[in-house]
Enzyme design. Structure first.
Site, mmCIF file in Angstrom:
data_model
loop_
_atom_site.group_PDB
_atom_site.id
_atom_site.type_symbol
_atom_site.label_atom_id
_atom_site.label_comp_id
_atom_site.label_asym_id
_atom_site.label_seq_id
_atom_site.Cartn_x
_atom_site.Cartn_y
_atom_site.Cartn_z
ATOM 1 N NE ARG A 60 13.559 -3.946 7.353
ATOM 2 C CZ ARG A 60 12.410 -3.458 6.878
ATOM 3 N NH1 ARG A 60 11.573 -4.242 6.239
ATOM 4 N NH2 ARG A 60 12.104 -2.193 7.027
ATOM 5 N NE ARG A 86 7.703 -5.654 7.210
ATOM 6 C CZ ARG A 86 8.271 -4.985 8.210
ATOM 7 N NH1 ARG A 86 7.770 -3.833 8.611
ATOM 8 N NH2 ARG A 86 9.346 -5.455 8.819
ATOM 9 C CG ASN A 102 7.271 -7.660 -5.699
ATOM 10 O OD1 ASN A 102 6.210 -7.655 -5.048
ATOM 11 N ND2 ASN A 102 7.914 -6.546 -5.979
ATOM 12 C CG HIS A 104 7.616 -2.281 -8.615
ATOM 13 N ND1 HIS A 104 7.570 -1.897 -7.299
ATOM 14 C CD2 HIS A 104 8.002 -1.194 -9.321
ATOM 15 C CE1 HIS A 104 7.922 -0.624 -7.205
ATOM 16 N NE2 HIS A 104 8.200 -0.174 -8.413
ATOM 17 C CG ASP A 140 10.805 -2.699 -6.012
ATOM 18 O OD1 ASP A 140 10.196 -3.722 -5.662
ATOM 19 O OD2 ASP A 140 10.570 -1.573 -5.551
HETATM 20 C C1 GAR Z 1 -0.280 -3.242 -6.686
HETATM 21 O O1 GAR Z 1 -0.366 -2.162 -7.573
HETATM 22 C C2 GAR Z 1 1.139 -3.763 -6.641
HETATM 23 O O2 GAR Z 1 1.790 -3.689 -7.870
HETATM 24 C C3 GAR Z 1 1.755 -2.818 -5.644
HETATM 25 O O3 GAR Z 1 0.785 -2.649 -4.660
HETATM 26 C C4 GAR Z 1 -0.497 -2.794 -5.239
HETATM 27 C C5 GAR Z 1 -1.256 -3.822 -4.439
HETATM 28 O O4 GAR Z 1 -2.576 -3.912 -4.876
HETATM 29 N N1 GAR Z 1 2.978 -3.352 -5.108
HETATM 30 C C6 GAR Z 1 4.019 -2.609 -4.781
HETATM 31 O O5 GAR Z 1 4.038 -1.402 -4.854
HETATM 32 C C7 GAR Z 1 5.224 -3.397 -4.272
HETATM 33 N N2 GAR Z 1 6.376 -2.573 -4.219
HETATM 34 P P1 GAR Z 1 -3.490 -5.136 -4.398
HETATM 35 O O6 GAR Z 1 -3.335 -5.240 -2.875
HETATM 36 O O7 GAR Z 1 -4.872 -4.678 -4.778
HETATM 37 O O8 GAR Z 1 -3.054 -6.376 -5.124
#
Ligand code: GAR
Length: 207
Positions: A60, A86, A102, A104, A140
């Site tokens: 990582r 990641r 970010n 979430h 998060d």
């Molecule tokens: C979104 O819902 C975002 O909130 C989530 O992944 C999806 C990506 O959608 N992110 C996470 O879960 C981060 N922990 P996208 O690729 O269509 O933007």
């Protein structure tokens, strides 16, 4: 922007940038997975894109060091994680402290981690949503900037609920980046501030 998949949040930024008054531009898109839709969206919009495949790195730490070098090459004011799946090392997070956001798909601090829609449904929640937050070493758990709520409707499944949440994500993420670009939003002493005043613990509420 860092992506791992569909890139619909990236698309929301691409669309926001069509407005000449929008104060951000997307300098580059980097994906840790090859062949994802997010990369196609970047290409279609004429945005530089790269793949940095995490599976080619021994650790990582090695991956994050390479990622940091690639990101820094574009000299971004703000680094936006948009479905970047990641966990980042403390060294990476420290390097971008105060300029790393970010999104979430939950009303943080509820449901950090994965499968947020499934967990909200299983708990019988009547409300769910999404949160934009500054990234800290706490997964998060960084200070929220803006949070949007949706109703959980009878008959919802993971897909319908995720779609309703995504619509809100596409509003609140470009908003948060705009406030940052305008110099109104910043991280100070571990709190998110808007116009010099600390934001509420859950961030700004947008319905
Ligand atoms: C979104 O819902 C975002 O909130 C989530 O992944 C999806 C990506 O959608 N992110 C996470 O879960 C981060 N922990 P996208 O690729 O269509 O933007």
């Amino acid at each position: 922007m860092l992506v791992s998949g569909s890139g619909s949040n990236l698309q929301a930024f691409i669309d926001a940038c069509r407005d000449p008054a929008y104060p951000c531009t997307v300098a580059a898109v980097i994906s840790n997975r090859p062949g994802v839709r997010g990369l196609e969206r970047a290409t279609a919009a004429g945005i530089a894109s790269e793949v940095l495949d995490h599976t080619g790195f021994a650790s990582r730490e090695d991956f994050d060091a390479a990622l940091l070098a690639r990101v820094d090459a574009y000299r971004p004011d703000l680094v936006i994680l948009a479905g970047f799946m990641r966990i980042l090392t403390p060294a990476f997070v420290r390097h971008y402290a105060g300029r790393l956001l970010n999104i979430h798909p939950s009303l943080l601090p509820m449901y950090p981690g994965l499968h947020t829609h499934r967990r909200a449904l299983a708990a019988g929640d009547t409300e769910h949503g999404a949160t934009v937050h500054f990234v800290t070493a706490d997964l998060d758990g960084g200070p929220p900037v803006v949070q949007a709520r949706v109703a959980v409707l009878p008959g919802d499944d993971e897909a319908t609920l995720a779609a309703r949440v995504l619509e809100k994500e596409h509003l609140i993420y470009p908003l948060a980046a705009r406030l940052f670009a305008e110099g109104r939003l910043r991280l100070r002493d571990g709190r998110a501030e808007l116009d010099g005043a600390p934001l509420p613990a859950h961030g700004m509420a947008i319905d």
